[in-house]
Design a protein around this motif. Sequence first.
Motif, mmCIF file in Angstrom:
data_model
loop_
_atom_site.group_PDB
_atom_site.id
_atom_site.type_symbol
_atom_site.label_atom_id
_atom_site.label_comp_id
_atom_site.label_asym_id
_atom_site.label_seq_id
_atom_site.Cartn_x
_atom_site.Cartn_y
_atom_site.Cartn_z
ATOM 1 N N ALA A 43 0.423 -1.080 -0.144
ATOM 2 C CA ALA A 43 -0.309 -0.172 0.156
ATOM 3 C C ALA A 43 1.400 1.391 0.168
ATOM 4 C CB ALA A 43 -1.067 -0.335 1.401
ATOM 5 N N ASP A 71 2.635 1.125 -3.568
ATOM 6 C CA ASP A 71 2.005 2.391 -4.404
ATOM 7 C C ASP A 71 1.329 3.378 -4.163
ATOM 8 O OD1 ASP A 71 -0.835 1.516 -6.285
ATOM 9 O OD2 ASP A 71 -2.101 1.876 -4.441
ATOM 10 N N ASN A 72 1.037 4.050 -3.395
ATOM 11 C CA ASN A 72 0.814 4.871 -2.607
ATOM 12 C C ASN A 72 2.072 6.170 -3.159
ATOM 13 O OD1 ASN A 72 -0.676 7.826 -2.173
ATOM 14 N ND2 ASN A 72 0.629 7.322 -0.162
#
Length: 147
Positions: A111, A114-115
């Motif tokens: 995550a 991805d960010n």
Amino acid sequence: MQMTAPAARPRPAPGERIRNAMTCDVEDYFQVSAFAPYIDRASWPTRECRVEANMERILALFEKNGVRATFFTLGWIAERYPAMVRRIVEQGHELASHGYGHLRASDQSRAEFDNDIRSAKALLEDIGGQAVLGYRAPSFSIGHANL
């Protein structure tokens, strides 16, 4: 032949061969992973940046010699030096992502990674005005363990 128009394409046309490839990472000296144990990330905004002056030299040298390159640029740098990012694009170079803050992909959760790549891509595209298609992981941090 020198390509200086913003529409100049850094990639070869279909059927055209690439004779050479040039890439540059656009980051400052204090952002490399080797300095992470010695330079606290929180101190980055207070450090003297050298990237802008060094990029001026590189861009001038490339322009003089008709060299086009892909510039893997940190979002952190682009945010602080948007005119420099626009110059890269205006001189016909490809703008690509090096992530936002030079975080190793292997040190992030999926995550977080991805960010990082999404925010850097959006920022670079907003400033550069062109699609960002390339990504280079900081410190070669993508491997078999984190594909």
